[in-house]
Write a protein that holds these residues in place. Structure first.
Motif, PDB file in Angstrom:
ATOM      1  N   ALA A  41     -18.667  37.846  77.065  1.00 51.58           N
ATOM      2  CA  ALA A  41     -18.112  38.327  78.323  1.00 51.58           C
ATOM      3  C   ALA A  41     -19.160  38.825  79.301  1.00 51.58           C
ATOM      4  CB  ALA A  41     -17.096  39.437  78.045  1.00 51.58           C
ATOM      5  N   TRP A  42     -20.297  39.312  78.802  1.00 49.66           N
ATOM      6  CA  TRP A  42     -21.268  39.961  79.680  1.00 49.66           C
ATOM      7  C   TRP A  42     -22.661  39.339  79.646  1.00 49.66           C
ATOM      8  CZ3 TRP A  42     -18.993  43.228  82.895  1.00 49.66           C
ATOM      9  CH2 TRP A  42     -17.793  43.812  82.508  1.00 49.66           C
ATOM     10  N   VAL A  43     -22.979  38.603  78.599  1.00 50.05           N
ATOM     11  CA  VAL A  43     -24.338  38.058  78.477  1.00 50.05           C
ATOM     12  C   VAL A  43     -24.386  36.570  78.812  1.00 50.05           C
ATOM     13  CG1 VAL A  43     -26.300  37.695  76.933  1.00 50.05           C
ATOM     14  CG2 VAL A  43     -24.944  39.801  76.750  1.00 50.05           C
ATOM     15  N   VAL A  44     -23.491  35.797  78.215  1.00 46.10           N
ATOM     16  CA  VAL A  44     -23.492  34.348  78.429  1.00 46.10           C
ATOM     17  C   VAL A  44     -23.034  34.033  79.860  1.00 46.10           C
ATOM     18  CG1 VAL A  44     -22.513  32.151  77.685  1.00 46.10           C
ATOM     19  CG2 VAL A  44     -23.003  33.941  76.001  1.00 46.10           C
ATOM     20  N   THR A  45     -23.799  33.191  80.536  1.00 48.88           N
ATOM     21  CA  THR A  45     -23.455  32.800  81.908  1.00 48.88           C
ATOM     22  C   THR A  45     -22.223  31.893  81.907  1.00 48.88           C
ATOM     23  OG1 THR A  45     -25.779  32.885  82.556  1.00 48.88           O
ATOM     24  CG2 THR A  45     -24.286  31.685  84.005  1.00 48.88           C
ATOM     25  N   PRO A  46     -21.175  32.250  82.642  1.00 47.92           N
ATOM     26  CA  PRO A  46     -19.968  31.411  82.653  1.00 47.92           C
ATOM     27  C   PRO A  46     -20.216  30.069  83.328  1.00 47.92           C
ATOM     28  CG  PRO A  46     -19.798  33.156  84.283  1.00 47.92           C
ATOM     29  CD  PRO A  46     -21.023  33.450  83.479  1.00 47.92           C
ATOM     30  N   THR A  47     -19.489  29.073  82.899  1.00 46.04           N
ATOM     31  CA  THR A  47     -19.611  27.729  83.449  1.00 46.04           C
ATOM     32  C   THR A  47     -18.281  27.304  84.058  1.00 46.04           C
ATOM     33  OG1 THR A  47     -21.265  27.103  81.785  1.00 46.04           O
ATOM     34  CG2 THR A  47     -20.133  25.321  82.935  1.00 46.04           C
ATOM     35  N   TYR A  48     -18.342  26.847  85.312  1.00 44.90           N
ATOM     36  CA  TYR A  48     -17.157  26.377  86.019  1.00 44.90           C
ATOM     37  C   TYR A  48     -17.249  24.864  86.207  1.00 44.90           C
ATOM     38  CZ  TYR A  48     -16.548  31.317  87.158  1.00 44.90           C
ATOM     39  OH  TYR A  48     -16.391  32.675  87.089  1.00 44.90           O
ATOM     40  N   VAL A  49     -16.134  24.187  86.035  1.00 42.69           N
ATOM     41  CA  VAL A  49     -16.111  22.726  86.137  1.00 42.69           C
ATOM     42  C   VAL A  49     -15.141  22.300  87.232  1.00 42.69           C
ATOM     43  CG1 VAL A  49     -15.611  20.558  84.966  1.00 42.69           C
ATOM     44  CG2 VAL A  49     -16.718  22.422  83.713  1.00 42.69           C
ATOM     45  N   SER A  50     -15.641  21.496  88.160  1.00 42.35           N
ATOM     46  CA  SER A  50     -14.808  20.913  89.214  1.00 42.35           C
ATOM     47  C   SER A  50     -14.751  19.406  88.999  1.00 42.35           C
ATOM     48  CB  SER A  50     -15.389  21.222  90.599  1.00 42.35           C
ATOM     49  OG  SER A  50     -14.620  20.606  91.610  1.00 42.35           O
ATOM     50  N   THR A  51     -13.554  18.838  89.165  1.00 35.55           N
ATOM     51  CA  THR A  51     -13.363  17.418  88.870  1.00 35.55           C
ATOM     52  C   THR A  51     -12.694  16.707  90.043  1.00 35.55           C
ATOM     53  OG1 THR A  51     -13.130  17.874  86.502  1.00 35.55           O
ATOM     54  CG2 THR A  51     -12.309  15.758  87.289  1.00 35.55           C
ATOM     55  N   THR A  52     -13.207  15.533  90.348  1.00 36.75           N
ATOM     56  CA  THR A  52     -12.571  14.652  91.322  1.00 36.75           C
ATOM     57  C   THR A  52     -12.295  13.315  90.644  1.00 36.75           C
ATOM     58  OG1 THR A  52     -12.824  13.536  93.462  1.00 36.75           O
ATOM     59  CG2 THR A  52     -14.823  13.883  92.175  1.00 36.75           C
ATOM     60  N   SER A 126     -22.715  27.219  87.229  1.00 34.65           N
ATOM     61  CA  SER A 126     -22.407  28.641  87.103  1.00 34.65           C
ATOM     62  C   SER A 126     -21.695  29.188  88.340  1.00 34.65           C
ATOM     63  CB  SER A 126     -23.689  29.440  86.851  1.00 34.65           C
ATOM     64  OG  SER A 126     -24.622  29.234  87.905  1.00 34.65           O
ATOM     65  N   SER A 127     -21.737  28.440  89.438  1.00 29.35           N
ATOM     66  CA  SER A 127     -21.040  28.838  90.664  1.00 29.35           C
ATOM     67  C   SER A 127     -19.835  27.922  90.877  1.00 29.35           C
ATOM     68  CB  SER A 127     -21.975  28.733  91.874  1.00 29.35           C
ATOM     69  OG  SER A 127     -21.254  28.831  93.084  1.00 29.35           O
ATOM     70  N   PRO A 128     -18.625  28.478  90.962  1.00 26.49           N
ATOM     71  CA  PRO A 128     -17.450  27.620  91.174  1.00 26.49           C
ATOM     72  C   PRO A 128     -17.492  26.886  92.501  1.00 26.49           C
ATOM     73  CG  PRO A 128     -16.874  29.953  91.394  1.00 26.49           C
ATOM     74  CD  PRO A 128     -18.271  29.903  90.855  1.00 26.49           C
ATOM     75  N   ARG A 129     -17.980  27.545  93.540  1.00 25.56           N
ATOM     76  CA  ARG A 129     -18.064  26.914  94.845  1.00 25.56           C
ATOM     77  C   ARG A 129     -19.055  25.754  94.835  1.00 25.56           C
ATOM     78  NH1 ARG A 129     -14.579  26.380  98.388  1.00 25.56           N
ATOM     79  NH2 ARG A 129     -14.160  28.644  98.358  1.00 25.56           N
ATOM     80  N   LEU A 130     -20.212  25.959  94.207  1.00 22.01           N
ATOM     81  CA  LEU A 130     -21.216  24.901  94.149  1.00 22.01           C
ATOM     82  C   LEU A 130     -20.739  23.747  93.284  1.00 22.01           C
ATOM     83  CD1 LEU A 130     -23.983  23.912  94.974  1.00 22.01           C
ATOM     84  CD2 LEU A 130     -24.970  25.152  93.043  1.00 22.01           C
ATOM     85  N   ALA A 131     -20.022  24.041  92.220  1.00 21.38           N
ATOM     86  CA  ALA A 131     -19.483  22.974  91.371  1.00 21.38           C
ATOM     87  C   ALA A 131     -18.544  22.082  92.175  1.00 21.38           C
ATOM     88  CB  ALA A 131     -18.754  23.575  90.174  1.00 21.38           C
ATOM     89  N   GLN A 132     -17.707  22.683  93.006  1.00 21.39           N
ATOM     90  CA  GLN A 132     -16.801  21.913  93.848  1.00 21.39           C
ATOM     91  C   GLN A 132     -17.558  21.077  94.867  1.00 21.39           C
ATOM     92  OE1 GLN A 132     -14.442  24.187  96.656  1.00 21.39           O
ATOM     93  NE2 GLN A 132     -12.697  22.808  96.428  1.00 21.39           N
ATOM     94  N   ARG A 133     -18.554  21.674  95.498  1.00 21.74           N
ATOM     95  CA  ARG A 133     -19.341  20.945  96.494  1.00 21.74           C
ATOM     96  C   ARG A 133     -20.087  19.772  95.870  1.00 21.74           C
ATOM     97  NH1 ARG A 133     -23.009  25.478  98.768  1.00 21.74           N
ATOM     98  NH2 ARG A 133     -24.253  23.613  99.256  1.00 21.74           N
ATOM     99  N   LEU A 134     -20.657  19.983  94.708  1.00 17.06           N
ATOM    100  CA  LEU A 134     -21.434  18.912  94.063  1.00 17.06           C
ATOM    101  C   LEU A 134     -20.535  17.781  93.598  1.00 17.06           C
ATOM    102  CD1 LEU A 134     -24.064  20.918  91.975  1.00 17.06           C
ATOM    103  CD2 LEU A 134     -24.333  19.819  94.199  1.00 17.06           C
ATOM    104  N   ALA A 135     -19.328  18.106  93.116  1.00 16.48           N
ATOM    105  CA  ALA A 135     -18.403  17.050  92.699  1.00 16.48           C
ATOM    106  C   ALA A 135     -18.006  16.188  93.891  1.00 16.48           C
ATOM    107  CB  ALA A 135     -17.166  17.672  92.046  1.00 16.48           C
ATOM    108  N   ALA A 136     -17.716  16.850  95.016  1.00 18.90           N
ATOM    109  CA  ALA A 136     -17.341  16.101  96.226  1.00 18.90           C
ATOM    110  C   ALA A 136     -18.515  15.297  96.758  1.00 18.90           C
ATOM    111  CB  ALA A 136     -16.839  17.075  97.286  1.00 18.90           C
ATOM    112  N   ALA A 137     -19.705  15.891  96.774  1.00 21.15           N
ATOM    113  CA  ALA A 137     -20.887  15.199  97.289  1.00 21.15           C
ATOM    114  C   ALA A 137     -21.263  14.009  96.415  1.00 21.15           C
ATOM    115  CB  ALA A 137     -22.062  16.177  97.382  1.00 21.15           C
ATOM    116  N   THR A 138     -21.115  14.143  95.109  1.00 25.37           N
ATOM    117  CA  THR A 138     -21.426  13.034  94.205  1.00 25.37           C
ATOM    118  C   THR A 138     -20.461  11.882  94.406  1.00 25.37           C
ATOM    119  OG1 THR A 138     -22.274  14.592  92.545  1.00 25.37           O
ATOM    120  CG2 THR A 138     -21.718  12.390  91.791  1.00 25.37           C
ATOM    121  N   GLU A 139     -19.184  12.205  94.587  1.00 22.62           N
ATOM    122  CA  GLU A 139     -18.192  11.161  94.823  1.00 22.62           C
ATOM    123  C   GLU A 139     -18.467  10.439  96.139  1.00 22.62           C
ATOM    124  OE1 GLU A 139     -14.868   9.279  96.525  1.00 22.62           O
ATOM    125  OE2 GLU A 139     -15.210  11.358  97.112  1.00 22.62           O
TER     126      GLU A 139
END
Length: 222
Positions: A41-52, A126-139
């Motif tokens: 909860a406090w040490v491991v960096t959370p990972t967010y996944v955005s999918t298109t 690790s950033s939900p916003r960046l994950a969304q942007r990168l998924a859209a940009a890759t597509e």
């Protein structure tokens, strides 16, 4: 006393020794479970996944330079194009990322559902916003590059890149379970070793076994 009887006595004594210190096992299990929770909860960096998700179609005739190949080949070609260096380096430049091609590639997963012409592009960050942007940009980058390389392939967006409100990792419950299991196992092993290393003579059976002496009489405790 034969060997089987010795083994039976040892097993009974071993169980008694573990039960006598049951609080040690429970305490260490709880402590390790708490460590697993704090770590996840406090040490491991959370990972967010955005999918298109995109839908791929293409003609399978050679007229007018259209795509010449099976549907499976068409999908495989487009999957490879999505993670090509040209596409990902364009994403890096467009999004002004401070990472290399190989680093971005590790964050991207491309999957094709069986018996469909749908390709899912997922980006973990690790950033939900960046994950969304990168998924859209890759597509978008793959769509632009695909128009130049794979002729007459139509790409339609089914699901736009979502904003992941909750992380997909780490799994806190799983860390707690692993921690509790590790604590239970570790405490049991420690108590077993302490029991096996304890060479004190405690009963008349121990005297007969280890010293080879016969017991003539036993003085009861007052």
């Amino acid at each position: 006393m034969n060997t089987n009887e010795y083994n039976e006595v040892d097993l009974l004594n071993l169980i008694k020794a573990l039960l006598h210190r049951w609080w040690v096992i429970i305490a260490e299990t709880i402590v390790c479970a708490a460590i697993g929770y704090v770590w996840s909860a406090w040490v491991v960096t959370p990972t967010y996944v955005s999918t298109t998700k995109i839908y791929i179609t293409g003609k399978q005739t050679t007229r007018n330079g259209s795509y010449n190949g099976s549907t499976t080949q068409m999908l495989n070609d487009y999957e490879a194009l999505i993670t090509s260096r040209t596409v990902l380096e364009k994403v890096i430049k467009t999004e002004n990322l401070q990472m290399s091609y190989s680093q971005l590639l590790k964050q991207i997963t491309v999957e094709n559902a069986n018996n469909t012409q749908i390709i899912a592009i997922s980006v973990a960050n690790s950033s939900p916003r960046l994950a969304q942007r990168l998924a859209a940009a890759t597509e978008q980058g793959a769509r632009s590059h695909g128009q130049k390389v794979l002729r007459n392939i139509s790409v339609k967006t089914i699901d736009y890149a979502n904003y992941p409100y909750r992380p997909t990792a780490p799994n806190i419950k799983l860390y707690v379970v692993y921690g509790a299991g590790a604590g239970l196992l570790l405490s049991t092993i420690i108590l077993l070793l302490l029991y096996l290393w304890d060479d004190k003579i405690r009963t008349e059976q121990d005297i007969e076994r280890y010293l080879g002496l016969r017991i003539l009489a036993v003085i009861p405790k007052p």
